[in-house]
Design a protein around this motif. Structure first.
Motif, short mmCIF file in Angstrom:
data_model
loop_
_atom_site.label_atom_id
_atom_site.label_comp_id
_atom_site.label_asym_id
_atom_site.label_seq_id
_atom_site.Cartn_x
_atom_site.Cartn_y
_atom_site.Cartn_z
N TYR A 120 -6.98 9.15 -1.64
CA TYR A 120 -7.19 9.44 -0.21
C TYR A 120 -7.39 10.93 -0.37
CZ TYR A 120 -5.12 4.86 0.75
OH TYR A 120 -4.94 3.68 0.94
N VAL B 104 -0.48 -1.19 5.52
CA VAL B 104 -1.19 0.11 5.72
C VAL B 104 -2.48 -0.19 6.06
CG1 VAL B 104 -0.09 1.60 4.02
CG2 VAL B 104 -2.21 0.51 3.09
N GLY C 45 0.76 -1.19 -0.02
CA GLY C 45 0.03 0.13 -0.06
C GLY C 45 0.91 1.25 0.08
N VAL C 46 1.94 1.18 0.25
CA VAL C 46 2.92 2.45 0.60
C VAL C 46 3.40 2.78 -1.17
CG1 VAL C 46 5.39 3.25 0.95
CG2 VAL C 46 4.12 1.68 2.54
N ASN D 88 0.60 11.14 0.55
CA ASN D 88 0.21 10.00 -0.14
C ASN D 88 -1.11 9.55 0.66
OD1 ASN D 88 1.10 8.83 2.29
ND2 ASN D 88 3.07 7.92 0.95
N ASN E 202 -5.36 1.57 5.99
CA ASN E 202 -6.31 2.07 5.21
C ASN E 202 -6.17 1.54 3.55
OD1 ASN E 202 -4.28 3.74 4.82
ND2 ASN E 202 -5.51 5.52 4.43
N PRO E 203 -5.97 0.37 3.30
CA PRO E 203 -5.73 -0.21 1.88
C PRO E 203 -7.07 0.35 1.10
CG PRO E 203 -6.60 -2.02 3.20
CD PRO E 203 -6.34 -0.92 4.32
N TYR E 204 -6.61 0.32 -0.33
CA TYR E 204 -7.71 1.08 -1.27
C TYR E 204 -8.71 -0.02 -1.63
CZ TYR E 204 -4.36 4.56 -2.64
OH TYR E 204 -3.46 5.59 -2.93
N SER F 250 0.08 3.77 -3.33
CA SER F 250 -0.28 5.38 -2.93
C SER F 250 0.00 6.26 -4.23
CB SER F 250 -0.24 5.66 -1.69
OG SER F 250 1.26 5.97 -1.22
N ILE G 280 -1.50 7.52 3.34
CA ILE G 280 -1.60 6.35 3.92
C ILE G 280 -1.52 6.34 5.38
CG2 ILE G 280 -0.60 5.18 1.87
CD1 ILE G 280 2.18 5.06 3.25
#
Ligand SMILES: [Mg+2]
Length: 361
Positions: free
Chosen positions: A336, A322, A289-290, A341, A324-326, A293, A343
């Motif tokens: 976001y 992360v 997730g990093v 970014n 809060n994954p997409y 983003s 995350i």
């Protein structure tokens, strides 16, 4: 000011098979910059092996520690960082990892979401899926699942000798879907007759059929086949993108920000494609997730006109680092709204997955 790195070992849900081999886990290399109360994370898209390009996790870490890290100590503009680092030949993935940290830092400093900081954002990314090679019935099942989830395009990995079997089986079931193939350089100039046979399947493009750094033979192939050519591995800089359009080597580019030293050059390549009536989309390298983003923020730019390889991570990792994954809905991922970014890092999980860590300065 502090710059740290973490090398993680994360299991993949489904082994990912390409013409290079099969990945069952991935070792993401994560960077953390802390300065003036702002904390930024980025990811190097290198892998443990130099199969996609010559860079791997060890080379990225070496080049960053020894040469690149000193160039971010005064938190320069991302483009200034690239100028300072231009004496280091290549090593784009290493450069991108630090360039993206600077983008996140700058956006957070201004309190802006990264996609807005980059400008011209539509606020969401159009999402396609990349499906690895497998038993053909399993591939059809995965396509079926992806279509139900409303992915906006399907791309399948192919390799020499398997391409006609895979594509004709898919077209038998789905004659009209938005379908592309990715060959990851598995063919040579001796295979043009074979590649011509793909023309009848109405593919949106064939990605990187020939050598990983080639333009000349791709231009030759483009004159012989009607399927548009998309270049991935070959396009390592804006200059290379311009040359590719100049000689007609491609009409589509898969921009992987990590492959082209980051977001500055991604935007430049997207503008070059627009000026040359080409198309662009944002690719992925199985980022956590990093890294993702940054790809999603870039894919939301209005210059990006084709759906990208930016699936939500629930497809790849059992748990993301992360919090809060997409989520994808109707084939789109919304950006976001938080600063930078956007995350929320799961530090506990990073610590759990870390197999190596260190302080660079
Ligand atoms: Mg590719």
């Amino acid at each position: 000011m502090k710059l740290e790195y973490y090398l993680l070992d994360m299991p993949l849900i489904v082994p990912f098979k390409t013409s290079f081999g099969t990945d069952v886990n991935r070792k993401p290399l994560i960077f953390r910059l802390e300065h003036n109360g702002i904390v930024s994370y980025s990811e190097s898209v290198t892998d443990q092996d130099p199969f996609y390009s010559y860079e791997d996790n060890d080379t990225a870490l070496h080049v960053i520690k020894r040469y690149l890290a000193q160039n971010i100590k005064d938190v320069p503009d991302p483009e200034e960082f690239l100028t300072r680092s231009s004496n280091i030949k290549g090593h784009n993935m290493a450069k991108a990892a630090l360039e993206m940290l600077l983008y996140d830092y700058r956006a957070r400093e201004m309190g802006k979401p990264l996609h807005e900081f980059l400008g011209d954002s539509r606020g969401y990314a159009n999402v396609g899926i990349s499906i690895g090679m497998d038993d053909i019935n399993k591939m059809i099942k995965r396509i079926d699942d992806a279509l139900k989830l409303k992915y906006k395009r399907i791309k399948v990995k192919i390799m020499k000798g398997e391409e006609l079997k895979i594509v004709s089986a898919i077209r038998d079931v789905y004659p009209d879907i938005n379908l592309s193939v990715d060959a990851n350089s598995d063919y040579t100039e001796k295979d043009f007759e074979l590649l011509k046979k793909l023309d009848k399947f109405n593919l949106v493009y064939i990605e990187q059929p020939l050598y990983h750094d080639d333009l000349i033979y791709h231009a030759r192939l483009a004159r012989e086949i009607s399927t548009p050519i998309c270049l991935d591995e070959s396009i390592t800089s804006p200059e290379k993108a311009q040359k590719a359009f100049d000689i007609g080597a491609c009409s589509v580019i898969n921009i992987k920000p990590g492959r082209v030293s980051g977001l500055t050059n991604s935007l430049k390549i997207a503008r070059i494609a627009r000026e040359n009536n080409g198309h662009v989309w944002i690719g992925g390298m199985l980022e956590t997730g990093v890294g993702r983003s940054y790809n999603i923020a870039m894919a939301s730019n209005k210059l990006i006109d084709y759906p990208g390889d930016t699936s939500p991570n629930s497809k790849y990792y059992i748990r993301d680092i992360v919090k809060n994954p997409y989520n994808m809905e109707d084939g789109i991922i919304k950006d976001y709204n938080g600063a930078g970014n956007g995350i929320e890092i799961d530090e506990e999980l990073i610590n759990k997955y870390a197999v190596e860590r260190g302080v660079i300065f």
